[in-house]
Design an enzyme around this catalytic site. Structure first.
Site, PDB file in Angstrom:
ATOM      1  N   LYS A  62      -0.526  11.734   5.154  1.00  0.00           N
ATOM      2  CA  LYS A  62      -0.347  10.756   6.235  1.00  0.00           C
ATOM      3  C   LYS A  62       0.278   9.484   5.665  1.00  0.00           C
ATOM      4  O   LYS A  62       1.207   8.912   6.238  1.00  0.00           O
ATOM      5  CB  LYS A  62      -1.709  10.439   6.873  1.00  0.00           C
ATOM      6  N   LYS A  82       0.831  -1.199   0.000  1.00  0.00           N
ATOM      7  CA  LYS A  82       0.000   0.000   0.000  1.00  0.00           C
ATOM      8  C   LYS A  82       0.871   1.257   0.000  1.00  0.00           C
ATOM      9  O   LYS A  82       0.582   2.235  -0.707  1.00  0.00           O
ATOM     10  CB  LYS A  82      -0.933   0.015   1.214  1.00  0.00           C
TER      11      LYS A  82
END
Lengths: 298, 298
Positions: A240, A172
């Site tokens: 983030k 990811k």
């Protein structure tokens, strides 16, 4: 019979995934701090519990889908966390996007109680969550993954077991750093075209069928040219995720200069108070630095 | 009746394109310095001329397909250049990848003799040239482009009129800067995965169906993981193209940090004597700087 599933984190992604599981016949337990978040799930047939610990005690599979590493630490390992309720043999699936390092720590602590953990971050946005077409990148033991494959197939389409604990999070992280850099590269191309007196939308059209083409050029390229920055995926969340990338890179001592560069664009965007926009808005940083505007409405 | 076409620049790209035009029924005139380059074309029915000037005098359309801005300047504007032979009403199509600025200068000088010019750089490689499936990015007057559309349709599939003179070159520059940055981003992802103990080939598989997916991830991603750097498109040519990007950016006073970054990788690759490799070999610069190897054969 289907596993009894507990779901913690019923936000924009979690809610439609939980509903898909419910509709597919999985008995569903839910936990959330806010009643308003629980209501649609309870109306659809889910049972609510007062803590992650209480929920975990009643479930075979506990899915966490929260915002950040510290949230996972809290709901899994915290005072009333999953770890204190989960039975030996149950499985925690963390669908949040968090640090591979935190993932491995949580998996290790759960293992000491006989509880398995898979990291299973997703890509595909709220539309993918609603339609059950998410890409899912899974880390953890292969046999645990295979056992729960039917559950994953309710949630997504492109499901890959990438490797051991944390490997899903690493994949990811790779996804997020590639997407951010593709957006920045497309932004550079559009800025160059505009400044050269060539219509960026024609450049986009010319490039779509060739090697520079991609879904990012199609979807986010259009967003950039229309300044259509309603998320989508918020810049603050992409930042983030790039923070996770940089942390992971630091841990294994590699340097990723392209990631650093686009992180700077997202920093600048967020510093100017625009973190709630879609992350494609990073192009506005390139526009401003070069005195160019792409969305010239006729 | 089809236009009589003159072709100058019969290299890896030019030769198959010229043959496709010949097979489609365009009478073909050719010019090259080396007899060996001419032979297959003459055997197929083309007529050879002793200079660009002599060729241009006999043609309705003159296609140039050479290496760099200075080559175009020589064959079009030089002592025995096209400009000295071309008839008013004829059209020069430059399929080379060169500077938008040089393109505009050449177009202007040709216009003074009543000769039109289109810039029409292509993307799709030798395979695209052979199969007539190139992407073609065209700059110049719309009516001249429309008149010659049937000729372009012999050569390519995705044919876009991008704008006035030089606009095709600007689009190609955009193509090249995006492709280079996509390769570098994928390289960063693979280096991060490898250093994190996750198999990059599994990361590639996991990412293919999602937003980070692209033909570059498919084709060049595989090249990177197998260190299969037989070109394809040579690093030295990609670097030449990024030089054009940087020149064009300087002319319109924009700064493209991502382009600068990947130019540095190609510089390093070429400085180490590997400019003949496919440009996907830029990943080896990232490997070396991070002490990581991607092509670990089992």
């Amino acid at each position: 019979m289907n596993e009894r599933v507990g779901y913690i984190g019923l936000g924009l992604m979690g809610r439609p995934i939980a509903l898909n599981l419910l509709h597919a016949g999985y008995p569903l337990a839910v936990y959330a701090r806010r009643e308003s978040v629980l209501r649609p799930l309870i109306d659809a047939g889910a049972t609510s519990y007062s803590s992650p610990q209480a929920l975990a005690a009643q479930c075979d599979v506990i899915i966490t889908n929260v915002s950040d590493s510290c949230d996972v630490e809290e709901v899994v390992l915290g005072e009333q966390g999953v770890i204190h309720g989960a039975r030996a043999g149950s499985v925690v699936i963390d669908m949040s996007t968090i640090s591979p390092g935190v993932t491995r720590t949580a998996a290790q602590q759960l293992a000491e109680k006989g509880v398995e953990m898979l990291d299973a971050p997703v890509s595909g946005g709220t539309v993918g969550a609603e339609t059950g077409t998410l890409s899912i990148m899974v880390g953890g033991k292969a046999d645990v993954f295979e056992r729960l494959r039917p559950l994953f197939e309710v949630i997504g389409k492109n499901i890959t077991h990438v490797g051991g604990s944390g490997a899903g999070q690493v994949a990811k992280a790779c996804n997020q750093l590639i997407v951010a850099q593709m957006m920045a590269a497309i932004g550079e191309a559009f800025v160059l075209a505009e400044a050269s007196g060539v219509e960026p939308r024609k450049v986009r059209a010319a490039l779509m069928g060739g090697f520079a083409g991609s879904r990012i050029l199609e979807v986010h390229g259009r967003r950039m040219l229309e300044h259509d920055f309603l998320p989508g995926f918020k810049a603050s969340l992409h930042q983030k995720d790039l923070h996770i990338v940089r942390e992971a890179a630091a841990e294994c001592e590699v340097t990723l200069p392209g990631t650093e560069l686009v992180s700077g664009y997202l920093d600048a965007l967020i510093d100017s108070g625009q973190g709630e926009l879609d992350s494609a808005a990073l192009v506005t940083v390139l526009e401003q630095r070069n005195g160019v505007m792409l969305n010239k409405t006729p």
